[in-house]
Design an enzyme around this catalytic site. Structure first.
Site, PDB file in Angstrom:
ATOM      1  N   HIS A 156       0.873  -1.169   0.000  1.00  0.00           N
ATOM      2  CA  HIS A 156       0.000   0.000   0.000  1.00  0.00           C
ATOM      3  C   HIS A 156       0.918   1.228   0.000  1.00  0.00           C
ATOM      4  O   HIS A 156       1.812   1.328   0.847  1.00  0.00           O
ATOM      5  CB  HIS A 156      -0.892   0.019   1.243  1.00  0.00           C
ATOM      6  N   PRO A 157       0.719   2.180  -0.908  1.00  0.00           N
ATOM      7  CA  PRO A 157       1.616   3.339  -0.961  1.00  0.00           C
ATOM      8  C   PRO A 157       1.668   4.125   0.349  1.00  0.00           C
ATOM      9  O   PRO A 157       2.687   4.759   0.643  1.00  0.00           O
ATOM     10  CB  PRO A 157       1.016   4.184  -2.092  1.00  0.00           C
TER      11      PRO A 157
END
Length: 394
Positions: free
Chosen positions: A240-241
């Site tokens: 997940h960024p």
């Protein structure tokens, strides 16, 4: 274990801020023939829980004693050290005599070595049919790589773990700073030993446990493949960024874990004050954030760099966003939270993180003694053994 802080007063008996239980494994006898980290850390887990562990070392000692750092001290507390030359007939006779009174034997040699040392499972089982005998090796007792040499980094490579990226813009392979495969093997070995001891209560029989360090690492690595062992998983599929490390204006790194949607919304609302582009509709869903992850990570890094870490940490805490400053091991050990948990014990030779589980509010692990000097207990143990007395001590 963290080395002693010589600027502080030297301490005597180990202490913790949380009550400690009496050993859950008191009465369990473990003969440890292993070296380096995987086997010794396993037997230290058992020792922390109260088992009596006799560590058998050759005349030159565990090779970990010669390595830089404190590897030997970190994996051998609560043990007794006995020097035996298992390459001699006399050493093998004494080794099997000790095994005859043990509940558990842990060895960490490459397959075939224990046969030459007279301490193979058949040889030990002949004098102790109920022994739980655990072999910890790089690639296991079977398979085409069974005799191959290795260390943590090669087992990580063979398990696929090095193919797993740790961050969005942190492409693999990247070796972790902690020996994950060795410690995974230690953990699985301890669990398998306890399971075999539990089963022995019903059957009376022992077992030969074959634990490959690479298998343990593969088990850990497989949790990062959405389709288990599927090669089609992309490099960022598990990422997940907004679940990564970010550097603040003062150079302090902050770990942010905004994975769930409500955490992302809170994080975006805070950071968009500094970088309005974070409100872009492209980032309005988890799929969108992944699709445009490169752009999003760059914006997040720019936003976090606008303020010092203390400001951001206070803001994140107020907004209930998962975040924490990246600490050193020493800083973590000294933190108010860890101190309140009581899992750190101090001794005159350093600080130790004991078995890190509380049972009914009490710490399960204890430090009864620090890692022994080479052969510190040889004379007493062998004198008792030869005289027919109890050699295992308290």
């Amino acid at each position: 274990m963290e080395p002693a802080d010589h600027s502080a007063p030297r301490r005597g008996p180990p202490v913790t801020s949380t009550p400690m239980l009496s050993g859950c494994l008191t009465g369990v006898r473990v003969l440890d023939l292993s070296s380096f980290l995987p086997g010794p850390f396993c037997t230290q887990i058992l020792a922390d829980l109260g088992a009596t562990v006799i560590k058998v070392e050759g005349p030159r000692g565990d090779a970990a004693r010669q390595l830089p750092g404190a590897l030997h001290e970190a994996a051998n507390r609560n043990k007794r050290s006995v020097v035996l030359d298992l390459k001699t007939d006399e050493g093998q006779v004494l080794g099997r005599a000790l095994a005859a009174g043990a509940d558990v034997l842990v060895e960490g040699f490459r397959p075939g070595v224990v046969d030459r040392l007279g301490m193979s499972y058949p040889a030990v089982r002949a004098v102790n049919p109920s022994i739980v005998y655990c072999s910890v090796s790089g690639f296991g007792q079977t398979g085409p790589l069974r005799a191959a040499p290795g260390h943590d980094v090669t087992y990580l490579a063979a398990s696929g773990m090095l193919s797993v990226a740790g961050g969005w813009d942190d492409p693999p392979p990247r070796r972790p700073g902690v020996p994950v495969s060795d410690l995974a093997a230690s953990t699985y070995a301890a669990i398998a030993i306890l399971a075999a001891l539990h089963q022995r209560r019903d059957t009376g029989g022992g077992a030969h446990l074959d634990l490959a360090i690479t298998d343990a690492a593969l088990s850990f690595a497989s949790t990062r493949a959405d389709r288990c062992l599927d090669d089609r998983a992309t490099a960022t599929q598990h990422l997940h960024p907004s679940n990564d490390l970010f550097e603040a204006a003062d150079g302090v790194r902050i770990a942010i874990g905004a994975v769930e949607e409500h955490f992302w919304q809170r994080l975006a609302a805070l950071l968009a004050e500094e970088v309005p582009a974070l409100g872009d509709p492209r980032f309005g869903s988890a799929d969108g954030r992944r699709t445009h992850g490169d752009d999003l990570v760059a914006l997040l890094r720019r936003a976090v760099r606008t303020r010092p870490a203390a400001d951001w940490l206070a803001a994140f805490a107020a907004a209930d966003v998962p975040a924490h400053q990246v600490l050193s091991v020493g800083e973590a050990r000294r933190s108010a939270h860890v101190q309140a948990r009581g899992i750190v014990a101090d001794s005159d030779r350093g600080r130790h993180v004991v078995f890190p589980v509380l049972r009914d509010g009490a710490v399960m692990g204890t430090v009864r003694s620090t890692a022994p000097e080479l052969g510190a207990h040889t004379e007493q143990v062998l004198a008792d053994l030869v005289a027919g007395r109890e050699p295992w001590g308290p």
